[in-house]
Design a protein around this motif. Structure first.
Motif, PDB file in Angstrom:
ATOM      1  N   ARG A   1      65.416  80.121  49.615  1.00 41.16           N
ATOM      2  CA  ARG A   1      65.227  80.885  50.845  1.00 41.16           C
ATOM      3  C   ARG A   1      64.304  80.125  51.785  1.00 41.16           C
ATOM      4  O   ARG A   1      63.814  79.049  51.467  1.00 41.16           O
ATOM      5  N   GLU A   2      64.028  80.725  52.904  1.00 36.90           N
ATOM      6  CA  GLU A   2      63.127  80.108  53.874  1.00 36.90           C
ATOM      7  C   GLU A   2      61.692  80.174  53.351  1.00 36.90           C
ATOM      8  O   GLU A   2      61.255  81.203  52.833  1.00 36.90           O
ATOM      9  N   ILE A   3      60.963  79.103  53.483  1.00 37.71           N
ATOM     10  CA  ILE A   3      59.561  79.080  53.083  1.00 37.71           C
ATOM     11  C   ILE A   3      58.758  79.726  54.204  1.00 37.71           C
ATOM     12  O   ILE A   3      58.828  79.309  55.356  1.00 37.71           O
ATOM     13  N   THR A   4      57.995  80.758  53.846  1.00 37.95           N
ATOM     14  CA  THR A   4      57.259  81.554  54.819  1.00 37.95           C
ATOM     15  C   THR A   4      55.789  81.169  54.819  1.00 37.95           C
ATOM     16  O   THR A   4      55.178  81.032  53.762  1.00 37.95           O
ATOM     17  N   LYS A   5      55.225  81.023  56.022  1.00 33.65           N
ATOM     18  CA  LYS A   5      53.812  80.699  56.176  1.00 33.65           C
ATOM     19  C   LYS A   5      53.054  81.997  56.476  1.00 33.65           C
ATOM     20  O   LYS A   5      53.448  82.757  57.349  1.00 33.65           O
ATOM     21  N   LEU A   6      51.990  82.273  55.706  1.00 29.81           N
ATOM     22  CA  LEU A   6      51.153  83.442  55.948  1.00 29.81           C
ATOM     23  C   LEU A   6      49.711  83.118  55.635  1.00 29.81           C
ATOM     24  O   LEU A   6      49.410  82.065  55.086  1.00 29.81           O
ATOM     25  N   THR A   7      48.809  84.007  56.004  1.00 31.88           N
ATOM     26  CA  THR A   7      47.398  83.756  55.716  1.00 31.88           C
ATOM     27  C   THR A   7      47.101  84.137  54.271  1.00 31.88           C
ATOM     28  O   THR A   7      47.826  84.923  53.659  1.00 31.88           O
ATOM     29  N   LEU A   8      46.031  83.594  53.755  1.00 34.21           N
ATOM     30  CA  LEU A   8      45.624  83.885  52.387  1.00 34.21           C
ATOM     31  C   LEU A   8      45.345  85.375  52.217  1.00 34.21           C
ATOM     32  O   LEU A   8      45.722  85.980  51.217  1.00 34.21           O
TER      33      LEU A   8
END
Length: 69
Positions: A47-54
């Motif tokens: 799937r798409e790699i998602t960027k989020l905060t810790l």
């Protein structure tokens, strides 16, 4: 002396910590987060790699990938 105290007060109280970004494979059914987008644990992500905060990742109940601890 007052200038130094005022300068230190403004400097120390206006500091905003930098948000740490992490990565996860997709948005649903995810259990782990990764510090690096090139982590070995993400190599099989279809799937798409998602960027989020810790903080977001920990809020979703994600834990750190075993390859990164």
């Amino acid at each position: 002396m007052k200038f130094i105290i005022l300068f230190l007060f403004i400097t120390l109280t206006s500091f905003n910590p930098v948000e740490t970004n992490v990565y996860a494979c997709g948005t649903s059914g995810v259990k782990k987060y990764h510090y690096k987008e090139s982590c070995r644990g993400l190599s099989s992500c279809k799937r798409e790699i998602t960027k989020l905060t810790l903080k977001q990742a920990q809020g979703y109940g994600l834990t750190l990938c075993g390859w990164e601890d």
